[in-house]
Design a protein around this motif. Structure first.
Motif, short mmCIF file in Angstrom:
data_model
loop_
_atom_site.label_atom_id
_atom_site.label_comp_id
_atom_site.label_asym_id
_atom_site.label_seq_id
_atom_site.Cartn_x
_atom_site.Cartn_y
_atom_site.Cartn_z
N THR A 183 0.84 -1.20 0.00
CA THR A 183 0.00 0.00 0.00
C THR A 183 0.87 1.24 0.00
O THR A 183 1.89 1.30 0.69
N GLU A 184 0.47 2.25 -0.78
CA GLU A 184 1.12 3.55 -0.67
C GLU A 184 0.83 4.13 0.71
O GLU A 184 -0.30 4.06 1.19
N ARG A 185 1.85 4.74 1.34
CA ARG A 185 1.68 5.30 2.68
C ARG A 185 2.56 6.52 2.86
O ARG A 185 3.75 6.47 2.57
N ARG A 186 1.99 7.58 3.35
CA ARG A 186 2.77 8.69 3.88
C ARG A 186 2.25 9.03 5.28
O ARG A 186 1.10 8.70 5.61
N CYS A 187 3.09 9.64 6.10
CA CYS A 187 2.74 9.96 7.48
C CYS A 187 2.40 8.69 8.26
O CYS A 187 1.58 8.71 9.19
N ALA A 188 3.01 7.55 7.87
CA ALA A 188 2.87 6.30 8.59
C ALA A 188 3.97 6.22 9.66
O ALA A 188 4.72 7.17 9.87
N SER A 189 4.07 5.07 10.32
CA SER A 189 5.12 4.89 11.32
C SER A 189 5.64 3.46 11.24
O SER A 189 4.89 2.54 10.91
N ILE A 243 10.29 -5.79 10.09
CA ILE A 243 9.90 -4.38 10.12
C ILE A 243 8.40 -4.26 9.94
O ILE A 243 7.83 -4.82 8.99
N TYR A 244 7.77 -3.54 10.85
CA TYR A 244 6.34 -3.26 10.76
C TYR A 244 6.13 -1.81 10.32
O TYR A 244 6.77 -0.90 10.85
N VAL A 245 5.23 -1.61 9.37
CA VAL A 245 4.83 -0.27 8.95
C VAL A 245 3.32 -0.19 9.11
O VAL A 245 2.58 -1.02 8.57
N VAL A 283 -1.77 -2.59 8.52
CA VAL A 283 -0.40 -2.80 9.00
C VAL A 283 0.22 -3.91 8.17
O VAL A 283 -0.41 -4.94 7.91
N GLU A 284 1.45 -3.69 7.73
CA GLU A 284 2.15 -4.75 7.01
C GLU A 284 3.55 -4.93 7.55
O GLU A 284 4.14 -4.01 8.13
N VAL A 285 4.07 -6.14 7.37
CA VAL A 285 5.35 -6.51 7.96
C VAL A 285 6.28 -7.02 6.86
O VAL A 285 5.86 -7.75 5.96
N TYR A 286 7.56 -6.60 6.97
CA TYR A 286 8.57 -6.98 5.99
C TYR A 286 9.51 -8.02 6.58
O TYR A 286 10.06 -7.82 7.67
N ASP A 287 9.71 -9.11 5.84
CA ASP A 287 10.65 -10.16 6.23
C ASP A 287 11.88 -10.04 5.34
O ASP A 287 11.79 -10.29 4.13
N TRP A 312 6.41 -8.44 1.81
CA TRP A 312 5.54 -7.71 2.73
C TRP A 312 4.24 -8.49 2.90
O TRP A 312 3.66 -8.96 1.92
N THR A 313 3.78 -8.60 4.15
CA THR A 313 2.56 -9.34 4.45
C THR A 313 1.69 -8.51 5.38
O THR A 313 2.18 -7.93 6.35
N PHE A 314 0.40 -8.46 5.08
CA PHE A 314 -0.53 -7.77 5.98
C PHE A 314 -0.73 -8.58 7.26
O PHE A 314 -0.77 -9.81 7.23
N VAL A 315 -0.87 -7.87 8.37
CA VAL A 315 -1.27 -8.48 9.64
C VAL A 315 -2.55 -7.79 10.08
O VAL A 315 -3.12 -6.97 9.35
N ALA A 316 -3.01 -8.10 11.29
CA ALA A 316 -4.27 -7.53 11.77
C ALA A 316 -4.21 -6.00 11.76
O ALA A 316 -3.21 -5.40 12.16
#
Length: 275
Positions: A94-100, A108-110, A124-128, A134-138
């Motif tokens: 997903t495109e994201r700005r002003c994320a964390s 890495i979680y974004v 929320v997605e996580v990078y391995d 990148w995989t979506f989580v809850a």
């Protein structure tokens, strides 16, 4: 402004952002021991309002916004401090700005951010790094942007921020073993453009705030054993769009202590008495 900050050993990296005229791909490195600053290799893409994290000694820059083409980004790249090179990694879903972003359990979680106008995200997605995927989580309970994430005691905390319907968002944490978000006690103030760091086994949140037209910088800390927030001493200088970082075992940490605190406190007391 709207840059990212990362720490590797005693080096502080200031990444991207903008200078009021254009978005930046530049990356500056300040060594806190030698107190010298140098420019290192630029990113492959100009980014403001990006997300930054450190994993396995490498710096990651993800998403953000490129103003010239009015484009929200999902691209991501990694900086190798030893070779002084940025390289592409798989783009986010997903495109994201002003994320964390934050590193947790060697990934890495974004979280959150927004894309386009009036479209705050709770995804929320996580990078391995081992699979470059990148995989979506809850998703979080609340859509939020201009907030902060921090890893603490095996969980990911989402603090503060706002969305297009509220600037008084709940505080929540993510448990990766259960893939669930739960609410935790709310901070004793609401804010956006804030930063969280873990120091002395405590979460510290540093934020700008506005109270009846008066602006300042507020600091709170969270003790998870007591499950409550405490007000900490505020910063001496008011700041907006600030970045924060923690350097472990800095040999010359005393050099960075505020040398005129006593004089400043005396001035504050005199001003308060005059009021």
């Amino acid at each position: 402004m709207n840059h990212g900050t990362a720490v590797v050993d005693f080096d502080i990296y200031v990444i991207g952002g903008h200078d009021d005229w254009k978005d930046l791909d530049s990356c500056l490195c300040f060594n806190a021991v030698t107190k010298t600053c140098r420019e290192v290799a630029p990113m492959n893409e100009r980014r403001r309002s990006l997300s930054v994290a450190v994993l396995r000694g490498a710096v990651y820059a993800m998403g953000g916004h490129e103003c010239e083409h009015r484009e929200d980004l999902r691209t991501a790249e990694r900086y190798d401090c030893k070779t002084n090179q940025w390289s592409w990694i798989a783009p986010m879903n997903t495109e994201r700005r002003c994320a964390s972003a934050a590193a947790l359990n060697d990934k890495i979680y974004v979280a959150g951010g927004h894309v386009s106008l009036f479209n705050s995200l709770n995804s929320v997605e996580v990078y391995d790094p081992d699979t470059d995927r990148w995989t979506f989580v809850a998703p979080m309970h609340s859509e939020r942007e201009d907030f902060t994430c921090v890893a603490f005691h095996g969980c990911l905390y989402a603090l503060g921020g706002r969305n297009w319907t509220s600037d008084a968002l709940s505080t929540e944490k993510y448990d990766p073993t259960e893939d669930t978000w739960t609410e935790v006690p709310a901070m004793n103030f609401y804010s956006d453009y804030l930063n969280a760091e873990v120091f002395d086994d405590t979460i510290f949140v540093i934020s700008r705030y506005s109270d009846k037209g008066h602006f300042g910088s507020r600091v709170a800390c969270f003790n998870d054993k007591e499950n409550r927030w405490y007000q900490a001493a505020n910063m001496n200088v008011r700041r907006s769009f600030l970045s924060t970082c923690v350097i472990k075992n800095l040999p010359n940490a005393r050099d960075y202590a505020y040398k005129h605190r006593d004089k400043l406190m005396e001035e504050k007391c005199k001003k308060k008495m005059a009021e």
